[in-house]
Design an enzyme around this catalytic site. Structure first.
Site, PDB file in Angstrom:
ATOM      1  N   ARG A 121     -54.656  -7.970  60.437  1.00 51.56           N
ATOM      2  CA  ARG A 121     -55.962  -8.622  60.320  1.00 51.56           C
ATOM      3  C   ARG A 121     -56.691  -8.606  61.668  1.00 51.56           C
ATOM      4  NH1 ARG A 121     -59.651  -9.759  56.383  1.00 51.56           N
ATOM      5  NH2 ARG A 121     -60.329 -11.929  56.364  1.00 51.56           N
ATOM      6  N   THR A 405     -63.773  -3.149  50.593  1.00 49.21           N
ATOM      7  CA  THR A 405     -62.307  -3.105  50.613  1.00 49.21           C
ATOM      8  C   THR A 405     -61.699  -2.073  49.657  1.00 49.21           C
ATOM      9  OG1 THR A 405     -62.363  -5.422  51.241  1.00 49.21           O
ATOM     10  CG2 THR A 405     -60.265  -4.649  50.500  1.00 49.21           C
ATOM     11  N   GLN A 442     -65.572  -8.434  59.892  1.00 43.93           N
ATOM     12  CA  GLN A 442     -64.605  -9.389  59.344  1.00 43.93           C
ATOM     13  C   GLN A 442     -64.800 -10.817  59.860  1.00 43.93           C
ATOM     14  OE1 GLN A 442     -62.737  -8.943  56.262  1.00 43.93           O
ATOM     15  NE2 GLN A 442     -62.135  -7.100  57.355  1.00 43.93           N
ATOM     16  N   ASP A 445     -65.805 -13.637  57.652  1.00 43.41           N
ATOM     17  CA  ASP A 445     -64.849 -14.330  56.777  1.00 43.41           C
ATOM     18  C   ASP A 445     -64.448 -15.681  57.355  1.00 43.41           C
ATOM     19  OD1 ASP A 445     -64.855 -12.462  54.791  1.00 43.41           O
ATOM     20  OD2 ASP A 445     -62.796 -11.782  55.069  1.00 43.41           O
ATOM     21  N   SER A 469     -58.408 -14.495  54.726  1.00 40.84           N
ATOM     22  CA  SER A 469     -58.668 -13.387  53.797  1.00 40.84           C
ATOM     23  C   SER A 469     -58.249 -13.793  52.392  1.00 40.84           C
ATOM     24  CB  SER A 469     -57.856 -12.173  54.246  1.00 40.84           C
ATOM     25  OG  SER A 469     -57.853 -11.178  53.248  1.00 40.84           O
ATOM     26  N   SER A 470     -58.671 -12.976  51.430  1.00 43.71           N
ATOM     27  CA  SER A 470     -58.195 -13.153  50.047  1.00 43.71           C
ATOM     28  C   SER A 470     -57.387 -11.954  49.597  1.00 43.71           C
ATOM     29  CB  SER A 470     -59.380 -13.322  49.103  1.00 43.71           C
ATOM     30  OG  SER A 470     -60.126 -14.424  49.489  1.00 43.71           O
ATOM     31  N   GLY A 491     -62.460  -7.061  46.308  1.00 46.55           N
ATOM     32  CA  GLY A 491     -63.277  -7.989  45.525  1.00 46.55           C
ATOM     33  C   GLY A 491     -63.569  -9.309  46.197  1.00 46.55           C
ATOM     34  N   GLY A 492     -63.456  -9.369  47.528  1.00 45.78           N
ATOM     35  CA  GLY A 492     -63.752 -10.609  48.229  1.00 45.78           C
ATOM     36  C   GLY A 492     -62.849 -11.725  47.733  1.00 45.78           C
TER      37      GLY A 492
HETATM   38  N1  GLU Z   1     -63.076  -9.606  53.673  1.00 46.79           N
HETATM   39  C1  GLU Z   1     -62.402  -9.884  52.456  1.00 46.79           C
HETATM   40  C2  GLU Z   1     -61.027 -10.440  52.706  1.00 46.79           C
HETATM   41  O1  GLU Z   1     -60.476 -10.235  53.731  1.00 46.79           O
HETATM   42  C3  GLU Z   1     -62.254  -8.682  51.619  1.00 46.79           C
HETATM   43  C4  GLU Z   1     -63.551  -8.216  51.134  1.00 46.79           C
HETATM   44  C5  GLU Z   1     -63.432  -7.445  49.877  1.00 46.79           C
HETATM   45  O2  GLU Z   1     -62.479  -7.484  49.188  1.00 46.79           O
HETATM   46  O3  GLU Z   1     -64.339  -6.764  49.567  1.00 46.79           O
HETATM   47  O4  GLU Z   1     -60.452 -11.039  51.878  1.00 46.79           O
END
Ligand code: GLU
Length: 585
Positions: A121, A405, A442, A445, A469-470, A491-492
Site C-alpha cells: 500500500r 483498480t 491513493q 483514500d 483500503s477496501s 470497485g472502491g
Molecule cells: N482505492 C481503493 C482501495 O484501495 C480502490 C479503488 C477501486 O477499487 O477502484 O480500496
C-alpha cells in the site's frame, strides 16, 4: 494447448456465436447460456467459465492473461505469473493499476500449506498533513480538486512489494517476468474499447503533456479503438525495474522525475519518501463461514475484516442460507452490510498508527450480538458502529474511494495460488504521468476530515501512514483445508460487498462461477441499498422498499475474477462488465 475465454469482439451476436463455438471447443459447460443475465451497464457480456486441469490465470485483459500463461508454461509459478501479468496490465489498462501505485497480495503455498499476506500500500509522504484536502481559505475541497494534483500522490509501493514476494516465493528470474510487457510496449498493442471510452470521458488526463502525447490525437480525441499503441517510455522504466528492481523507484533517474512531477503539481513527495518505502508482510485474516475457511487481507485494508464480518453476521442470524437472488437473501445481505460498514468507518485504519480492534470485530460472540439487530422483515435503517475498545473515542471516516483498480487470480501447476488486487485509486490516478506510467491518487483514500466534534478519525492522514483500503483479495478453503476459490474485485468501497456476495452465491447458492460473478449486484454501505441497474432490479427494488430500504439504482462496475476448484479441475470466470480473460491449460 492453452485454452482461453477472452473476447476481442464487441458485437453481441458475433460474440455469442463465437462463445458458443468456444464453449464446445473447450468442452466447458455453457453456463453463460443458462445464466440469468441482468441488463446491466453497457458492455455487459457473459462469457463461459473456462475449465482446465493444470493451471488457471484470470486477469482484466487478454494480454495480461497471455503473459501469465507464458510464464506458467515456462515453469514459473503463480507469483511469477502474477508479476508478469501486472506489468502488462500497467501497459494495457493504464487507468487501473501500475508501478506508480500499490496493492495487496495473498499467497497460498500449497507445499507448506501457508497463506501469506503482502502489503504494498502507498504511504503518506512525511511532509503531508491531515488537512491535505483543505483549500487555502480552510474550506474543504471537492474530491477531484484533490485527485488530479500532487497532493493525492502516495509513495508507490507496488514494485517493492512484488519484489519481496518474488524473493520469498518466486521461481523464475525477476528479469524474465518483465519481458512480455516490454515486448508489448515496444511492438504495440491494440487500444481497447474500454480504455478508449475512459480516455474520452476523462476530464483531466489531457492536461498532462506526456499522457496527451501517448493517448490522444491532436484534436483532443483519444486515439481510436484498435489503434496500435506503443509505450517505449514504459518499456524503459520496466527495463530499469528488470535490472535493479524496486531500487528503480527508490533512487536514480525515475525517482528524481517522480519527485519533480509531483512537486510541480503541488505535492509533497520527497526523494527520502521514495527511498524509505517498505512493503510489509502481514498475517492474513482468516475466519469461518459455515463449513468454509475464508482468508483475506488485514488492515490497512478493510477487505478481509469486512468480508468476514459481513458473512459472519449473516451466519449468526441463524437464517437459512439460500439463493442470493431472492429478496429475503438480498435483504439479509444488505442489513449485514450496514453493520459491517458502520464498524469499518469507525474502527479500521492503518494498524501501525491506530489501534484496530480486529479480534473483537470478528469475535463470534460480538457478531452474534450484532446480528440480533437484523430483522428478516424490516430494515434497521442506518446502523451504528458496535461498542468496542478504541484507544481514543473515534469519529467516522468519510473517504469516497471511487472505483478503478484491477484484480488477478491465479492457480499454478502445483496448486499454489495468488489473489492480488492492485490499484492507482481512481481511473488514471492523479493523472500525473512519469516514465510512461501514471502515479496514484491513493491519499484521497484517507478521510478528508481529520476529526469531527473534537474526536479523531481513525483513517486520518498522518505522515508515513497507509490509507484505508477496501481491496479484498480472498482465498477460500473447504472443510478438508483444500483450496477452493481465489477471487477479488475492483470497485472502491463496494469491493467488500462484491466479494462477499460472490461468496454467498458460490457457497450458499451453489452458483456456477460464471453466474456468480455476473449476478445482479446488491449491497448496502450503511446508507441507501444499492442495486445494479437492470431489469431484474425492478422486482427486487420493490421487495426491498417494502422492507423499508431506500433503494438507489446504479451502474456497479465490478471486475470480479474468480478461480474455483471443481473436483480436480479449475474453473476460471471473468466479470462480464469488463474486458477480462481467463487462460488455462
Ligand atoms: N482505492 C481503493 C482501495 O484501495 C480502490 C479503488 C477501486 O477499487 O477502484 O480500496
Amino acid at each position: 494447448m492453452i485454452f482461453s475465454n477472452s473476447l476481442h469482439q464487441t458485437g453481441g451476436l458475433r460474440a455469442a456465436r463465437f462463445l458458443f463455438k468456444l464453449a464446445i471447443m473447450t468442452g466447458v459447460t455453457a453456463a453463460w447460456a443458462q445464466a440469468e443475465q441482468p441488463e446491466a451497464s453497457s458492455g455487459f457480456l457473459m462469457r463461459p467459465a473456462l475449465s482446465s486441469s493444470k493451471f488457471m490465470a484470470v486477469t482484466a485483459n487478454a494480454h495480461a492473461s497471455d503473459a501469465a500463461a507464458e510464464i506458467l508454461q515456462l515453469g514459473g509459478n503463480a507469483v511469477d505469473a502474477a508479476i508478469a501479468a501486472q506489468w502488462v496490465l500497467n501497459l494495457v489498462e493504464p487507468q487501473s493499476s501500475g508501478i506508480g501505485g500499490g496493492g495487496f497480495l495473498l499467497h497460498w503455498d500449497a507445499i507448506r500449506r501457508e497463506v501469506s499476506a503482502w502489503d504494498g500500500r502507498e504511504t503518506a509522504p512525511r511532509n503531508a498533513t491531515a488537512d491535505f484536502a483543505r483549500r487555502a481559505d480552510g474550506s474543504l475541497a471537492g474530491f477531484y480538486e484533490v485527485v488530479a494534483t500532487g497532493k493525492s500522490v502516495g509513495v508507490p509501493g507496488l514494485v517493492a512489494m512484488l519484489e519481496s514476494v518474488h524473493r520469498r516465493h518466486g521461481k523464475l528470474r525477476w528479469e524474465r517476468l518483465t519481458r512480455p510487457a516490454i515486448r508489448l510496449a515496444e511492438n504495440g498493442f491494440s487500444l481497447s474499447p474500454r480504455l478508449h471510452r475512459l480516455l474520452s470521458e476523462d476530464r483531466w488526463l489531457r492536461q498532462n503533456v506526456a499522457a496527451y502525447a501517448l493517448y490522444y490525437q491532436t484534436n483532443g480525441e483519444p486515439r481510436p479503438v484498435g489503434d496500435t499503441l506503443r509505450n517505449p517510455e514504459f518499456a524503459a522504466s520496466l527495463r530499469a525495474v528488470a535490472v535493479v528492481g524496486a531500487e528503480a523507484l527508490r533512487t536514480g533517474d525515475l525517482a528524481t522525475r517522480i519527485v519533480a512531477a509531483v512537486g510541480q503539481r503541488g505535492g509533497q513527495l520527497s526523494a527520502a519518501d521514495l527511498r524509505d518505502y517498505q512493503p510489509k508482510q502481514r498475517k492474513a485474516v482468516c475466519g469461518p463461514y459455515r463449513r468454509w475457511r475464508v482468508c483475506g487481507m488485514p488492515p490497512p485494508s478493510s477487505g478481509g475484516v469486512g468480508v468476514l464480518q459481513l458473512l459472519g453476521l449473516m451466519e449468526h442470524t441463524g437464517l437459512p442460507s439460500r439463493d442470493p437472488a431472492t429478496a429475503d437473501a438480498a435483504h439479509l445481505f444488505a442489513e449485514a452490510g450496514r453493520l459491517t460498514y458502520a464498524d469499518r468507518a469507525r474502527y479500521l485504519a492503518d494498524p501501525d498508527f491506530v489501534f484496530v480492534p480486529q479480534g473483537a470485530l470478528l469475535d463470534a460472540k460480538y457478531l452474534g450480538q450484532r446480528a440480533r439487530a437484523i430483522d428478516p422483515r424490516r430494515s434497521m435503517g442506518v446502523a451504528q458502529p458496535g461498542d468496542l475498545p478504541a484507544r481514543h473515542t473515534q469519529a467516522d471516516d468519510n473517504a469516497p474511494e471511487l472505483p478503478a483498480t484491477t484484480h488477478i487470480s491465479i492457480v499454478d501447476w502445483d496448486g499454489n495460488a495468488v489473489a492480488f488486487t492492485s490499484s492507482i485509486e481512481s481511473a488514471f490516478g492523479s493523472r500525473i504521468q512519469v516514465g510512461g506510467f501514471l502515479l496514484n491518487n491513493q491519499l484521497t483514500d484517507f478521510s478528508f476530515v481529520a476529526e469531527r466534534d473534537g474526536k479523531p478519525v481513525a483513517n486520518r492522514l498522518e505522515p508515513g501512514k497507509r490509507p484505508l483500503s477496501s481491496m479484498s483479495p480472498t482465498l477460500v478453503f473447504d472443510g478438508d483445508g483444500r483450496l477452493y476459490a481465489v477471487l477479488g474485485s475492483p470497485g472502491g468501497s463496494r469491493i467488500i460487498n462484491y466479494v462477499a456476495r460472490t461468496l454467498v452465491a458460490l457457497l450458499d447458492g451453489g452458483y456456477e462461477p460464471a453466474k456468480a460473478v455476473a449476478q445482479l449486484h446488491v449491497g448496502n454501505r450503511n446508507g441507501v441499498t444499492e442495486i445494479e441497474r437492470g431489469s431484474a432490479a425492478d422486482a427486487l427494488a420493490l421487495e426491498l422498499e417494502r422492507r423499508g430500504h431506500a433503494v438507489k439504482r446504479d451502474d456497479m462496475t465490478s471486475g470480479l475474477h474468480l478461480v474455483l476448484r471443481v473436483g480436480d479441475r479449475w474453473l476460471g470466470a471473468v466479470d462480464p462488465r469488463r474486458e477480462g480473460s481467463a487462460r488455462g491449460e
